[in-house]
Design a protein around this motif. Structure first.
Motif, PDB file in Angstrom:
ATOM      1  N   LYS A 259      72.777  21.319  51.286  1.00 40.72           N
ATOM      2  CA  LYS A 259      71.461  20.833  52.152  1.00 40.72           C
ATOM      3  C   LYS A 259      70.249  20.534  50.871  1.00 40.72           C
ATOM      4  CE  LYS A 259      67.871  22.232  55.197  1.00 40.72           C
ATOM      5  NZ  LYS A 259      67.066  23.417  55.968  1.00 40.72           N
ATOM      6  N   ALA A 260      70.146  21.507  49.916  1.00 41.31           N
ATOM      7  CA  ALA A 260      69.197  21.227  49.028  1.00 41.31           C
ATOM      8  C   ALA A 260      69.603  20.042  48.116  1.00 41.31           C
ATOM      9  CB  ALA A 260      69.252  22.367  47.835  1.00 41.31           C
TER      10      ALA A 260
ATOM     11  N   LYS B  85      71.334  17.183  49.258  1.00 40.43           N
ATOM     12  CA  LYS B  85      71.115  16.227  50.267  1.00 40.43           C
ATOM     13  C   LYS B  85      69.528  15.770  50.235  1.00 40.43           C
ATOM     14  CE  LYS B  85      75.077  15.605  51.866  1.00 40.43           C
ATOM     15  NZ  LYS B  85      75.911  14.494  51.335  1.00 40.43           N
ATOM     16  N   ASN B  86      68.667  17.066  50.050  1.00 40.76           N
ATOM     17  CA  ASN B  86      67.375  16.726  49.978  1.00 40.76           C
ATOM     18  C   ASN B  86      66.992  16.009  48.736  1.00 40.76           C
ATOM     19  OD1 ASN B  86      66.756  17.677  52.506  1.00 40.76           O
ATOM     20  ND2 ASN B  86      66.361  19.905  51.539  1.00 40.76           N
TER      21      ASN B  86
ATOM     22  N   LYS C  28      67.861  12.211  48.771  1.00 42.93           N
ATOM     23  CA  LYS C  28      67.306  11.532  49.813  1.00 42.93           C
ATOM     24  C   LYS C  28      65.921  10.986  48.954  1.00 42.93           C
ATOM     25  CE  LYS C  28      66.508  13.443  53.641  1.00 42.93           C
ATOM     26  NZ  LYS C  28      66.095  14.211  54.828  1.00 42.93           N
ATOM     27  N   VAL C  29      65.262  11.834  48.175  1.00 39.96           N
ATOM     28  CA  VAL C  29      64.369  11.272  47.113  1.00 39.96           C
ATOM     29  C   VAL C  29      64.704  10.319  45.990  1.00 39.96           C
ATOM     30  CG1 VAL C  29      62.299  12.211  45.823  1.00 39.96           C
ATOM     31  CG2 VAL C  29      62.994  13.265  47.974  1.00 39.96           C
TER      32      VAL C  29
ATOM     33  N   LYS D  83      57.357  17.193  46.670  1.00 42.20           N
ATOM     34  CA  LYS D  83      58.420  17.785  47.346  1.00 42.20           C
ATOM     35  C   LYS D  83      59.772  17.906  46.743  1.00 42.20           C
ATOM     36  CE  LYS D  83      60.488  19.160  51.109  1.00 42.20           C
ATOM     37  NZ  LYS D  83      60.445  20.585  51.361  1.00 42.20           N
ATOM     38  N   GLN D  84      60.054  17.030  45.600  1.00 47.30           N
ATOM     39  CA  GLN D  84      61.100  16.757  45.047  1.00 47.30           C
ATOM     40  C   GLN D  84      61.192  18.297  44.054  1.00 47.30           C
ATOM     41  OE1 GLN D  84      64.078  15.625  45.517  1.00 47.30           O
ATOM     42  NE2 GLN D  84      64.840  14.218  43.841  1.00 47.30           N
TER      43      GLN D  84
ATOM     44  N   ASN E 293      62.597  20.722  46.011  1.00 51.56           N
ATOM     45  CA  ASN E 293      63.960  20.567  46.251  1.00 51.56           C
ATOM     46  C   ASN E 293      64.881  21.420  45.160  1.00 51.56           C
ATOM     47  OD1 ASN E 293      63.386  19.428  48.753  1.00 51.56           O
ATOM     48  ND2 ASN E 293      63.636  17.497  47.810  1.00 51.56           N
TER      49      ASN E 293
ATOM     50  N   GLU F 156      64.559  25.025  45.324  1.00 56.70           N
ATOM     51  CA  GLU F 156      65.744  25.576  46.113  1.00 56.70           C
ATOM     52  C   GLU F 156      67.116  25.658  45.517  1.00 56.70           C
ATOM     53  OE1 GLU F 156      66.885  27.139  49.607  1.00 56.70           O
ATOM     54  OE2 GLU F 156      64.932  26.802  49.077  1.00 56.70           O
TER      55      GLU F 156
END
Length: 99
Positions: A33-34, A36-37, A40-41, A57-58, A61, A64
C-alpha cells in the motif's frame, strides 16, 4: 570479425546486467500500500519542499514505507521497476540498523 565479436560481448554484458527480478509476493500488503502511494505521486521529495518548506504527502508515504517495511522487503524493493520506489527503498535501508 573483431567488431562483430566486440558487439556480441557488449550486448551480452549489457543484457546480463540490466535484468532485475522483482517478486511482489514477498512484500506484505501494508508495505505494498505504501509502495502504491509512492508510485502514484512518482516524485522523489525530501521532508521540506518549496520556499515555505512544506512537508509533502510523498514524505509521509516514505515515512510509512520506513515504518512498515522489513529489511528484507526493502532489499527486494530495490529491484522494483519504478525508479522512485527503488530510490526510497535505498534511502530507507540507509536508516535501518545493520544488526
Amino acid at each position: 570479425m573483431k567488431i562483430l565479436l566486440t558487439i556480441i560481448i557488449l550486448f551480452t554484458s549489457l543484457n546480463s546486467f540490466c535484468q532485475t527480478t522483482f517478486d511482489e509476493s514477498s512484500i506484505s500488503k501494508r508495505t505494498i500500500k505504501a509502495v502504491k502511494n509512492i508510485e502514484k505521486v512518482n516524485q522523489l521529495m525530501s521532508s521540506a519542499v518549496g520556499a515555505a518548506g512544506m512537508r509533502p504527502k510523498q514524505w509521509e508515504n516514505f515515512e510509512e514505507l520506513k515504518k512498515t517495511a522489513t529489511k528484507d522487503e526493502l532489499i527486494e524493493l530495490t529491484n522494483h521497476p519504478n525508479g522512485v520506489v527503488r530510490s526510497y527503498s535505498f534511502w530507507a535501508l540507509s536508516h535501518k540498523k545493520k544488526y
